[in-house]
Every structure is written in C-alpha cells, then in structure tokens.
Design a protein around this motif. Structure first.
Motif, PDB file in Angstrom:
ATOM      1  N   GLN A 189       0.847  -1.192   0.000  1.00  0.00           N
ATOM      2  CA  GLN A 189       0.000   0.000   0.000  1.00  0.00           C
ATOM      3  C   GLN A 189       0.882   1.241   0.000  1.00  0.00           C
ATOM      4  O   GLN A 189       1.646   1.475   0.936  1.00  0.00           O
ATOM      5  CB  GLN A 189      -0.920   0.004   1.222  1.00  0.00           C
ATOM      6  CG  GLN A 189      -1.886   1.179   1.216  1.00  0.00           C
ATOM      7  CD  GLN A 189      -2.891   1.104   2.343  1.00  0.00           C
ATOM      8  OE1 GLN A 189      -3.019   0.071   2.997  1.00  0.00           O
ATOM      9  NE2 GLN A 189      -3.606   2.186   2.572  1.00  0.00           N
ATOM     10  N   THR A 190       0.805   2.017  -1.065  1.00  0.00           N
ATOM     11  CA  THR A 190       1.558   3.269  -1.142  1.00  0.00           C
ATOM     12  C   THR A 190       0.748   4.385  -0.506  1.00  0.00           C
ATOM     13  O   THR A 190      -0.467   4.257  -0.298  1.00  0.00           O
ATOM     14  CB  THR A 190       1.870   3.640  -2.607  1.00  0.00           C
ATOM     15  OG1 THR A 190       0.628   3.753  -3.329  1.00  0.00           O
ATOM     16  CG2 THR A 190       2.730   2.582  -3.274  1.00  0.00           C
ATOM     17  N   ILE A 191       1.387   5.487  -0.226  1.00  0.00           N
ATOM     18  CA  ILE A 191       0.690   6.611   0.394  1.00  0.00           C
ATOM     19  C   ILE A 191      -0.292   7.221  -0.610  1.00  0.00           C
ATOM     20  O   ILE A 191      -0.104   7.137  -1.832  1.00  0.00           O
ATOM     21  CB  ILE A 191       1.667   7.676   0.905  1.00  0.00           C
ATOM     22  CG1 ILE A 191       2.472   8.309  -0.239  1.00  0.00           C
ATOM     23  CG2 ILE A 191       2.600   7.085   1.956  1.00  0.00           C
ATOM     24  CD1 ILE A 191       3.277   9.521   0.190  1.00  0.00           C
ATOM     25  N   ALA A 192      -1.324   7.857  -0.099  1.00  0.00           N
ATOM     26  CA  ALA A 192      -2.405   8.379  -0.938  1.00  0.00           C
ATOM     27  C   ALA A 192      -1.931   9.439  -1.917  1.00  0.00           C
ATOM     28  O   ALA A 192      -2.528   9.626  -2.979  1.00  0.00           O
ATOM     29  CB  ALA A 192      -3.509   8.945  -0.047  1.00  0.00           C
ATOM     30  N   ALA A 193      -0.840  10.122  -1.573  1.00  0.00           N
ATOM     31  CA  ALA A 193      -0.357  11.205  -2.439  1.00  0.00           C
ATOM     32  C   ALA A 193      -0.053  10.719  -3.849  1.00  0.00           C
ATOM     33  O   ALA A 193      -0.277  11.440  -4.826  1.00  0.00           O
ATOM     34  CB  ALA A 193       0.897  11.850  -1.830  1.00  0.00           C
TER      35      ALA A 193
END
Length: 397
Positions: free
Chosen positions: A3-7
C-alpha cells in the motif's frame, strides 16, 4: 498487499507524452502521423554545443559535480540573466537543475501541504496542478482567458489570494496558450502583492526569448520588491533545442530574508538527483556564451510557422484562433465544431493522423480548445491543417 501513500494516487500526468507514445505506436504500424502535439523544437542542438559536450567527455569531466551546479555554469547563467533582464544575480542564488520540472517540484513541495492553497495558471502546464495535488494543497486556478489574450489579469489573480495562499505560479510566455502578459499587468500584480507578503512566487520563464510582433518578455526579476520571495524557472530546452539534455536552471532568494529557500533546494538536490551531469553543463556554458545565430534562425522559423498556423486554423470550419504572442503553441477555440476537446483530439489522431492535445489536459478551463505545437516544419503544418479540414468537413457532411 503493498500500500503506497495516498499522495501517489493524486499524481497526474503530462498527456503530451501519452499522445506521443500513441502517435509513435501508430507510426510503427505503418500510419503516416503528423505530430503537432509535443512541445519540442524540431531543430538539432547547435553543433558548437554538441562539440562542447564531446570535448568535456574527452577532457575527463566524468565525475560528480556540486549539487547546485558547476560554478562556471552558474556564472554563465548570471551573464545570460544580466544580458536578457538587466538584473545582476549572484551565482550563489542559481541552481542548475536536471530540466525545468525539478524547479516546479521543489517549489511546490516547499510550500504545499494540506490546509494550504497554491494558485496556478489555467489553462496551464499540467504538472503545476499535478504536483500541487500531490502535496495535498488545494489547487486554485488562475483563469487565462481568451478574451484577455490568454494573459493573466492582475485584479482577478489578486482576488484569489487568501491567508491560506502559500505560492503563486506564473507563466509568460505561456504553455499551452502562447499568451504573453504585458508589463503593465505584471506591475499591477507586483504592487498588489505588497499586501500579501506571505505569498511566494514561482515565475516560469522557460519561453523568455520566444515573443513576436514586438512583444517583450517581462521578467519578474526586474521587480526588487518581490526578490526575497521570488523563484524564477528557466533552462536550455526550448531556446537551444536541448530538450533531451535535461538542463534547466532556477534563481532562488538567497539574501538575508530568503536564504533558507536556496539552502532547502540545495538539500533537496543532495537527497534526490545529487547533481547534473558534467558534460551537459559544459554544453550549457557553450550555449549561453557561444554564437546565437541558430537561436535567431529558429525564432524566425517559429514566427513564419505561427502565421501559417493562425491563418490555416481560422480557415477551418468551426475553429477560431487568436494570434499567439509567445512560445510555439496555438490554442484554437474549437467550440464551433460541436466536438468536445479531448474527443476531437483523439479522433484526429486515430482517424486523420494528426497528433494534438485536448485543452482539458491543461486544466479545468481548457474545454473548448486544443493545443497545437508549431515546433514542426511548414510542410508538416500544412499537411496537418489539410487533414483537420478534411476530417471536419467529412463529419459535417
């Protein structure tokens, strides 16, 4: 699952490269494609610049350079800035960058975070909004209106500033519209910004030599009252046909009030790209200090093509085009065709073999327009205009 950051989900793209990829694919399949989509001079880099890079390699310039660029390269930028703007800057305020985008990246990253606002031109270069959204800041469009020659209005721009505004991005001469904001309007803006000392300014001046019909580029550097919060973006890509060299520069505040900005971007360079490669920097010096005959030749060619494009577009059914005053783009109004911009651009590529960019790729106010780059030969421009005309007539029949 990872899961990558929302940015990263908020990052946009520069669709000109997607159109270029599709046009290239179609060409490989045997289609005859005229590409007026990409903003890239169709000229070779002048030979003396190429030779300077070759000589640098042969002379052993193979190692790291300082994060802010070779002193000799920064001094060349100082000389060029003085010659073009009449303003003397210190080499200690100049950053040599791997292209123009890293300056946008650095400036927007410095000032953008959730709860803040960043003003940007719309229609404008798509990376402005993409990076603003990446940081979590609110992107606030500054309208570039056809009725105003695609120049910004100082009054309208200032009306958008709030206590949450951290950064104002300006671009003249402008991509994608070819608009040039006159000095009188810039003076009004600078005067009004005195009431908003919390707002930094990023002035994208990459097309500074590309003006026509007697228009003069007005650099924000010429206003000392905002110098302590001004970042100027420029570079080699457009002026010297060096897009693939990835060579840019920027000028940052580096006085008593603004020293922290330069130090921050230097540290970002250390953490991210380390430095710009040595031979390209020596080529950059040769570009600035060497003969400018090829640059002048390119500008004359762009001017001829500009006139050809405007005349041809205005002869097409449902299309009108004001005369661009700068850069190498036309931004015709296609609302009379009945087509949506991106749908028309896609159809012209797939069915007519002409690559263009739909206006919404440059902002929420881009609907009703398409961008056409006249950084291509007169022969190809005429072929493209004929194909567009044939396509529109066939669909109207």
């Amino acid at each position: 699952m990872l899961q990558t950051i929302a940015a990263f989900d908020r990052l946009g793209e520069e669709n000109a490269f997607a159109v270029l990829a599709r046009a290239t694919q179609l060409a490989h399949e045997g289609r005859d494609i005229v590409n007026l989509g990409i903003g890239q001079p169709d000229f070779r880099t002048p030979e003396h610049i190429v030779e300077a890079a070759i000589k640098a390699l042969r002379d052993g310039h193979h190692g790291y350079t300082p994060a802010n660029g070779l002193l000799a390269t920064r001094e060349a930028v100082v000389r060029r800035t003085l010659a073009t703007t009449g303003v003397e800057v210190s080499p200690e305020s100049v950053m040599i960058m791997p292209g123009g985008k890293p300056t946008m990246f650095a400036a927007i990253l410095m000032f953008g975070e959730p709860g803040t606002e960043i003003l940007y031109p719309d229609p404008g270069f798509p990376i402005y909004r993409s990076m603003i959204e990446f940081t979590g800041a609110a992107p606030i469009p500054v309208p570039m209106r056809e009725a105003n020659g695609f120049a910004f209005s100082a009054e309208e721009t200032l009306s958008l500033v709030t206590p949450k505004t951290r950064l104002l991005i300006l671009n003249s001469p402008a991509n994608p519209t070819g608009g040039v904001t006159p000095r009188a309007e810039i003076e009004k803006l600078v005067k009004g910004l005195a009431a908003h000392p919390h707002v930094a300014i990023l002035s994208d001046e990459i097309y500074d030599v590309m003006t026509y019909d007697g228009e003069q580029h007005c650099s924000l550097l010429q206003f000392p009252e905002i110098r302590d919060r001004l970042i100027v973006l420029n570079g080699w890509s457009k002026t010297w046909a060096m897009t693939g060299w990835r060579m840019g520069w920027s000028i940052w505040p580096n006085g008593e009030k603004g020293a922290h900005l330069y130090d921050k971007v230097r540290k970002l360079a250390v953490n991210c790209w380390s430095c710009v490669n040595a031979p390209s920097q020596w080529a950059g010096i040769a570009a600035i200090d060497g003969p400018q005959d090829e640059v002048e030749k390119m500008m004359r060619a762009f001017d001829r093509r500009r006139r050809l494009v405007v005349e041809g577009l205005n002869a097409l059914p449902g299309i009108s085009c004001i005369t661009p005053k700068g850069a190498f783009y036309a931004f015709p109004n296609i609302s009379g065709t009945g087509w949506k911009s991106k749908k028309l651009a896609s159809a012209l590529l797939e069915d007519a073999g002409v690559a263009l960019i739909g206006g919404p790729d440059f902002g929420v106010l881009g609907e009703g327009y398409i961008r056409l780059s006249y950084a291509n030969s007169e022969e190809n421009i005429l072929r493209a205009l004929e194909r567009i005309g044939d396509f529109l007539q066939s669909k109207a029949a």
